[in-house]
Structures are given as structure tokens and as C-alpha cells.
Write an enzyme that holds these catalytic residues in place. Structure first.
Site, short mmCIF file in Angstrom:
data_model
loop_
_atom_site.label_atom_id
_atom_site.label_comp_id
_atom_site.label_asym_id
_atom_site.label_seq_id
_atom_site.Cartn_x
_atom_site.Cartn_y
_atom_site.Cartn_z
CE LYS A 11 -0.98 1.44 3.97
NZ LYS A 11 -0.22 2.72 3.98
CB ALA A 99 8.32 -0.53 5.37
CG ASP A 138 -3.00 1.34 6.91
OD1 ASP A 138 -3.77 2.29 6.70
OD2 ASP A 138 -1.78 1.48 7.11
#
Length: 295
Positions: A11, A99, A138
Site C-alpha cells: 500500500k 515500512a 489499514d
């Protein structure tokens, strides 16, 4: 029954506005999200026991298996749906961890899609969406895994008709904890980061279906990532990554994704992106670099 396979695509937050912090401590966001053509691979083999095995080049970075979001999502779905068929998951981990590209969330979303397939559930089953949000902010956007405008705490998704965007993703292989970045933002419970006028302007439409890559880059360039500043203070390497991307030929827009430390740059075509990735890989062999497209 043979194993079922799904991909957990990276993403990328092309923009990220922090509207404010709610009284419950969660942050309201507005973010244009797209997904890259690099992904973890998750396999589900039906069986009586729920289990998870991690493989791949970055398996050692996944931490304790019991804390993995794949298992969390599966257990929550099992609590929501009686007699849910389960099995053994094998996760091939290739995306960097902590990340800013939603690797763990993408894996959890892939697990939910696999369980939906195994149990003949529709992908738009409300229980899937509820479990996705309960698993992580998310996970809902990763469940759909397509370009959208994400608002609220990740629960409001508006699909966008974005073109394929040639890109380079770079991570300096240093983890950045999301909670630390939001803490560095310093918002109190119930505090707005932007004014009411700014919030209203965030509802402005993005380019319509058929909009060109140039139109999209122009619109994205007018945005920002509000977490880039605090994340760079925590991990100064982020600034070096953005500088390296900006130093490549043809980079139209370079920015951090999510809470970092992965950064991206957009290019006119895939050939330019490939040359840029090769240049950065040669200059920084210790960094994780991917050239591809966002969609």
C-alpha cells in the site's frame, strides 16, 4: 483440497493529511492510497487447526508468529462467524516490515480474502469489513486493494479511477514505528491539526475517470504527507531517500508513504522508473528498491 493463494500488495499513501486526533485517541486521516505490483504471498491449506508459517527473504523480520496480523484477523473472523473453516497459512514475506506500506495489513487482508473464498463468503460481506477494521486501520483499504480516497480512521473508502503510475519504491531498511511517528506529531485528544476550511477543501474531487497521469501528478503534488516531518526527525535516513529519488532523471514527485520509512517517486514511464531504481540500487546497495507501477 489444494492450497488457496492470495497476494498482499504493498500500500502506498500518495497523500496523507492528518485532520486531527479524536477524543478516543485515534487519528482522523484523509489519504489517497494506491497499490504497488510488489506483494507478499499468502497460501491457505484447509485443515482443522489454525496455524501460520513464515518464509521468504524477510521472514525473520516478522517477529513473534503469535502477534502476526494474519492470525489476529483469522481469529476475529472465527469469532464473528460460527463454524468457520480454517487451516494452515504460509506467508512468503518479501515486503519490508514497519515500512509505511502496510505489509502486515495487506497480509491480514489477504488472509480474510482466503477465508472468504474457503467459506464461500462474498468479499463485500459486512462481517469481513468489520473484522478488517478491528484488525487494524489499514486492513479495510488493503481488503479492496485498489486505488481510493481513505478518510476517517480507515473506515471510509471512496474508489478512485487512477491511471497506472510508474514508480520507484525505496526503503532504507530501518523500521519506523507508526505509534512513535504519531506521538511525535504531538496532537492532544480532541485536537484538530487543520482548520475547518482545510477540512472542507479535502472533499475536493480528484481527477475524474480517464484523467491523465500528468493531471494526477499535478493534483497529488498539491497535497502532502503530514507525517513526513515527524518521521524524518525520528529517522533522518528518510530525508536521504527522498533526496536520492529527487536526484534521479524524470522524477515528477517524491514523497514518503504512510508513517515511513518507505518513500516513492512517480515517473512518466516504466523505463525511466527502471533506470532510476538501478541508479539508486547501485549507489545504495543496502536499501530495498522496487521499480514498478501503482494502480
Amino acid at each position: 483440497m489444494p492450497g488457496l493463494v492470495e497476494e498482499g500488495r504493498a500500500k502506498v499513501n500518495l497523500t496523507l493529511r492528518v485532520v486531527g486526533r479524536r477524543v478516543d485517541g485515534y487519528h482522523d486521516l484523509e489519504s489517497v492510497v494506491a497499490f504497488a505490483d510488489c506483494a507478499d504471498r499468502l497460501t491457505l491449506t484447509p485443515g482443522p487447526e489454525l496455524s501460520l508459517q513464515t518464509t521468504g527473504p524477510l521472514a525473520s523480520a516478522c517477529g513473534e508468529t503469535s502477534d502476526n496480523l494474519v492470525l489476529k484477523a483469522a481469529r476475529l473472523l472465527g469469532e464473528s462467524i460460527p463454524n468457520l473453516k480454517m487451516g494452515g497459512f504460509v506467508l512468503e514475506k518479501v515486503l519490508p516490515v514497519a515500512a509505511g506500506i502496510g505489509g502486515g495489513s495487506a497480509d491480514a487482508a489477504a488472509a480474510l480474502r482466503l477465508l472468504a473464498r474457503l467459506n464461500n463468503l462474498s468479499f463485500d460481506d459486512e462481517r469481513l469489513r468489520e473484522v478488517a477494521l478491528a484488525t487494524g486501520a489499514d486492513v479495510p483499504v488493503c481488503l479492496a486493494s485498489r486505488a481510493c480516497d481513505m478518510t476517517g480512521v480507515g473506515d471510509n473508502l471512496r474508489p478512485l479511477s487512477a491511471p497506472k503510475m510508474p514508480c520507484v519504491l525505496v526503503n532504507p531498511c530501518v523500521p519506523v514505528a507508526t505509534k512513535d511517528v504519531f506521538a511525535a506529531l504531538g496532537l492532544r485528544h480532541g485536537e484538530l491539526l487543520v482548520g475547518v476550511t482545510d477540512v472542507m477543501m479535502q472533499a475536493s474531487p480528484w481527477p475524474e475517470e480517464g484523467g491523465s497521469l500528468e493531471e494526477w501528478v499535478e493534483a497529488l503534488a498539491a497535497g502532502t504527507n503530514d507525517l513526513e516531518g515527524p518521521a524524518t526527525k525520528i529517522q533522518p535516513l528518510i530525508g536521504e531517500v527522498i533526496a536520492a529519488l529527487n536526484a534521479t532523471d524524470g522524477a515528477w514527485l517524491a514523497r514518503m508513504s504512510g508513517s515511513g520509512a518507505t518513500c516513492f517517486a512517480l515517473y512518466e514511464n516504466t523505463a525511466e522508473a527502471k533506470r532510476a531504481a538501478d541508479k539508486i540500487s547501485k549507489e545504495h546497495p543496502e536499501w530495498w528498491v522496487h521499480a514498478g507501477t501503482l494502480s
